[in-house]
Enzyme design. Structure first.
Site, PDB file in Angstrom:
ATOM      1  N   CYS A  47       0.836  -1.206   0.000  1.00 32.10           N
ATOM      2  CA  CYS A  47       0.000   0.000   0.000  1.00 32.10           C
ATOM      3  C   CYS A  47       0.873   1.260   0.000  1.00 32.10           C
ATOM      4  O   CYS A  47       1.778   1.382   0.825  1.00 32.10           O
ATOM      5  CB  CYS A  47      -0.914  -0.014   1.227  1.00 32.10           C
ATOM      6  N   CYS A  50       0.274   3.264   3.554  1.00 31.22           N
ATOM      7  CA  CYS A  50       0.599   2.727   4.879  1.00 31.22           C
ATOM      8  C   CYS A  50       1.898   3.345   5.412  1.00 31.22           C
ATOM      9  O   CYS A  50       2.777   3.720   4.636  1.00 31.22           O
ATOM     10  CB  CYS A  50       0.748   1.199   4.804  1.00 31.22           C
ATOM     11  N   HIS A 112      -4.559   0.231   7.787  1.00 30.64           N
ATOM     12  CA  HIS A 112      -5.020  -0.049   6.434  1.00 30.64           C
ATOM     13  C   HIS A 112      -6.421  -0.657   6.410  1.00 30.64           C
ATOM     14  O   HIS A 112      -7.158  -0.532   5.431  1.00 30.64           O
ATOM     15  CB  HIS A 112      -4.017  -1.005   5.769  1.00 30.64           C
ATOM     16  N   ASN A 150     -13.257  10.330  -1.421  1.00 37.09           N
ATOM     17  CA  ASN A 150     -13.846   9.387  -2.373  1.00 37.09           C
ATOM     18  C   ASN A 150     -13.671   8.037  -1.754  1.00 37.09           C
ATOM     19  O   ASN A 150     -12.535   7.622  -1.543  1.00 37.09           O
ATOM     20  CB  ASN A 150     -12.990   9.344  -3.644  1.00 37.09           C
ATOM     21  N   CYS A 157     -12.240   5.065  -6.276  1.00 40.00           N
ATOM     22  CA  CYS A 157     -11.138   5.178  -5.325  1.00 40.00           C
ATOM     23  C   CYS A 157     -10.216   3.979  -5.515  1.00 40.00           C
ATOM     24  O   CYS A 157     -10.663   2.834  -5.546  1.00 40.00           O
ATOM     25  CB  CYS A 157     -11.686   5.222  -3.905  1.00 40.00           C
ATOM     26  N   SER A 158      -8.936   4.261  -5.637  1.00 38.92           N
ATOM     27  CA  SER A 158      -7.979   3.224  -6.044  1.00 38.92           C
ATOM     28  C   SER A 158      -7.449   2.405  -4.870  1.00 38.92           C
ATOM     29  O   SER A 158      -6.958   1.301  -5.054  1.00 38.92           O
ATOM     30  CB  SER A 158      -6.809   3.904  -6.745  1.00 38.92           C
ATOM     31  N   HIS A 161      -7.096   2.013   1.737  1.00 40.37           N
ATOM     32  CA  HIS A 161      -6.532   2.643   2.944  1.00 40.37           C
ATOM     33  C   HIS A 161      -7.302   3.948   3.209  1.00 40.37           C
ATOM     34  O   HIS A 161      -7.462   4.759   2.301  1.00 40.37           O
ATOM     35  CB  HIS A 161      -5.041   2.946   2.724  1.00 40.37           C
ATOM     36  N   HIS A 163      -8.445   7.361   3.422  1.00 37.58           N
ATOM     37  CA  HIS A 163      -7.806   8.627   3.045  1.00 37.58           C
ATOM     38  C   HIS A 163      -8.776   9.537   2.330  1.00 37.58           C
ATOM     39  O   HIS A 163      -9.810   9.109   1.832  1.00 37.58           O
ATOM     40  CB  HIS A 163      -6.601   8.361   2.132  1.00 37.58           C
ATOM     41  N   GLN A 165      -8.829  13.739   0.240  1.00 36.60           N
ATOM     42  CA  GLN A 165      -8.000  14.666  -0.526  1.00 36.60           C
ATOM     43  C   GLN A 165      -8.400  16.105  -0.248  1.00 36.60           C
ATOM     44  O   GLN A 165      -9.507  16.367   0.237  1.00 36.60           O
ATOM     45  CB  GLN A 165      -8.167  14.412  -2.020  1.00 36.60           C
TER      46      GLN A 165
HETATM   47  P1  H2U Z   1      -8.446   8.546  -4.483  1.00 39.12           P
HETATM   48  O1  H2U Z   1      -8.967   9.324  -3.328  1.00 39.12           O
HETATM   49  O2  H2U Z   1      -9.268   8.732  -5.708  1.00 39.12           O
HETATM   50  O3  H2U Z   1      -8.189   7.133  -4.165  1.00 39.12           O
HETATM   51  O4  H2U Z   1      -7.018   9.169  -4.839  1.00 39.12           O
HETATM   52  C1  H2U Z   1      -5.895   9.010  -4.060  1.00 39.12           C
HETATM   53  C2  H2U Z   1      -4.926  10.089  -4.444  1.00 39.12           C
HETATM   54  O5  H2U Z   1      -3.661   9.796  -3.890  1.00 39.12           O
HETATM   55  C3  H2U Z   1      -4.742  10.236  -5.939  1.00 39.12           C
HETATM   56  O6  H2U Z   1      -5.066  11.561  -6.292  1.00 39.12           O
HETATM   57  C4  H2U Z   1      -2.663  10.153  -4.785  1.00 39.12           C
HETATM   58  C5  H2U Z   1      -3.267   9.936  -6.158  1.00 39.12           C
HETATM   59  O7  H2U Z   1      -2.701  10.829  -7.094  1.00 39.12           O
HETATM   60  N1  H2U Z   1      -1.509   9.319  -4.542  1.00 39.12           N
HETATM   61  C6  H2U Z   1      -0.275   9.925  -4.403  1.00 39.12           C
HETATM   62  O8  H2U Z   1      -0.178  11.148  -4.505  1.00 39.12           O
HETATM   63  N2  H2U Z   1       0.831   9.150  -4.167  1.00 39.12           N
HETATM   64  C7  H2U Z   1       0.789   7.805  -4.035  1.00 39.12           C
HETATM   65  O9  H2U Z   1       1.811   7.180  -3.834  1.00 39.12           O
HETATM   66  C8  H2U Z   1      -0.479   7.092  -4.138  1.00 39.12           C
HETATM   67  C9  H2U Z   1      -1.686   7.909  -4.454  1.00 39.12           C
HETATM   68 ZN    ZN Z   2      -2.436   0.988   3.690  1.00 35.82          ZN
END
Ligand code: H2U
Ligand code: ZN
Length: 347
Positions: A47, A50, A112, A150, A157-158, A161, A163, A165
């Site tokens: 992750c 994490c 996580h 998101n 959302c990818s 964990h 989080h 923004q």
């Molecule tokens: P989501 O909230 O859509 O999952 O987006 C997570 C954001 O985290 C996404 O905008 C950023 C992505 O660019 N990200 C980082 O900046 N660095 C990372 O190592 C992982 C994700």
């Molecule tokens: Zn994590």
């Protein structure tokens, strides 16, 4: 108008009508509840969010203990250029403007395997403090600071964990611009903030109220578009922005939010996906602080699920081409959310 006939409802915040077709949802509840089990480890080596792990940009996350904020490695807004940008285009049919801003990511917890719904009110209050501190910092040099989360693959959302923004920019985006105008005009006409009057009427009526805390409450707004859309707002005090949230309201806000998220998870027994975000008075206005008279801080929750953990509402067809539409009424959605237990199904 009987409530079970198709009718339109007015959204006074965005000034849009919405078609409600409750006769279609009046049939008995037949949708199945599919529990989706998603066991996750407390720490996931692969992750990027994490503690101690490497992010995509190559930086290492510190061994953080509660919340952790970093600059988005793929920001959608960039800092202003040193040199003058290209001249904006002002032709009636082809317009553009130069914009600048900054984007950050907030980890809500080092764990996580958690989500806000499974965190304590105290831990959620720490997330609120982080939102507030970030808003103060970014608001000192940006006009609009958008704090959002998101959640879930259904919302694109990818990473599971926990989080959110923050995107901050030197312009007021479309949704808050609509809300700014509506609240301003309502205040000019009635001399009171729109959302204070709205809160008072909703609390008096009660049919759309989901959770009532001491200072904050949750309502399925009269004009909700998404099946289980909610609005989280102060009951009777004006709070213009996250940065002016009284310390004495923070824990109540955290607990009210926690109870909403637990009910959301309990609805279809899954980690309920949504997009949520905060709206409050803009920063750096040149109106001499006028917007602080009419703005009321609030959070929108927009969950896509309709009937089960896997059946979601799509905004397609009539909604793309004509206007938003829903079957289940706001009152039915509120009733369903209210009737759910306050204890998380997985606890
Ligand atoms: P989501 O909230 O859509 O999952 O987006 C997570 C954001 O985290 C996404 O905008 C950023 C992505 O660019 N990200 C980082 O900046 N660095 C990372 O190592 C992982 C994700
Ligand atoms: Zn994590």
């Amino acid at each position: 108008m009987t409530d079970l006939r198709p009718h339109r409802r007015w959204n006074p915040l965005t000034r849009e009508w919405l078609l409600v077709s409750p006769h279609r949802a009046a049939r008995p509840w037949l949708g199945q509840v599919e529990a989706i089990s998603e066991e996750r480890p407390a720490y996931e080596p692969s992750c990027t969010l994490c503690p101690g792990n490497k992010r995509i940009g190559g930086e290492l996350n510190p061994d953080y203990r509660d919340t952790f904020v970093f600059g988005n490695d793929f920001p959608s807004l960039l800092p202003p250029l040193e040199m003058k940008a290209e001249a904006p285009i002002f032709s009636p049919l082809f317009q553009s403007r130069d914009v600048s801003g900054e984007c950050r990511v907030i980890c809500f917890s080092p764990r996580h395997d958690l989500s806000l719904a499974q965190m304590s009110a105290g831990d959620i209050a720490r997330v609120i403090t982080t939102w507030t501190e970030q808003t103060a910092d970014l608001g000192s040099r940006n006009r609009w600071v958008q704090v959002f989360e998101n959640k879930g693959a259904a919302m694109g959302c990818s990473n599971p964990h926990p989080h959110g923004q923050i995107w901050a920019g030197d312009f007021i985006p479309e949704e808050p611009a609509k809300e700014d105008l509506s609240q301003k005009e309502y205040f000019q006409e009635h001399g009171r903030p729109l959302l204070l009057d709205y809160a008072a009427e909703e609390l008096r009526d009660g049919s759309r109220t989901v959770i009532e805390g001491e200072h904050w409450f949750v309502v399925v707004p009269y004009w909700a578009l998404w099946p289980y859309e909610t609005l989280l707002l102060p009951k009777q005090e004006q709070v213009t922005r996250l940065t002016s949230l009284p310390e004495s309201q923070k824990l109540d806000l955290a607990e009210t939010m926690r109870q909403l998220l637990v009910r959301y998870d309990n609805l279809f027994q899954c980690s309920f996906p949504y997009s949520m975000g905060w709206h409050g008075a803009p920063f750096l206005s040149d109106d001499g602080g006028k917007s602080e008279e009419y703005w009321q801080l609030h959070a929108h929750f927009y969950p896509p699920l309709l009937r089960s953990a896997s059946v979601k509402k799509f905004l397609v067809g009539y909604e793309m081409l004509a206007e938003g539409q829903r079957d289940l009424t706001a009152e039915q959605a509120a009733e369903r959310l209210r009737s759910l237990p306050n204890r998380h199904y997985a606890s």
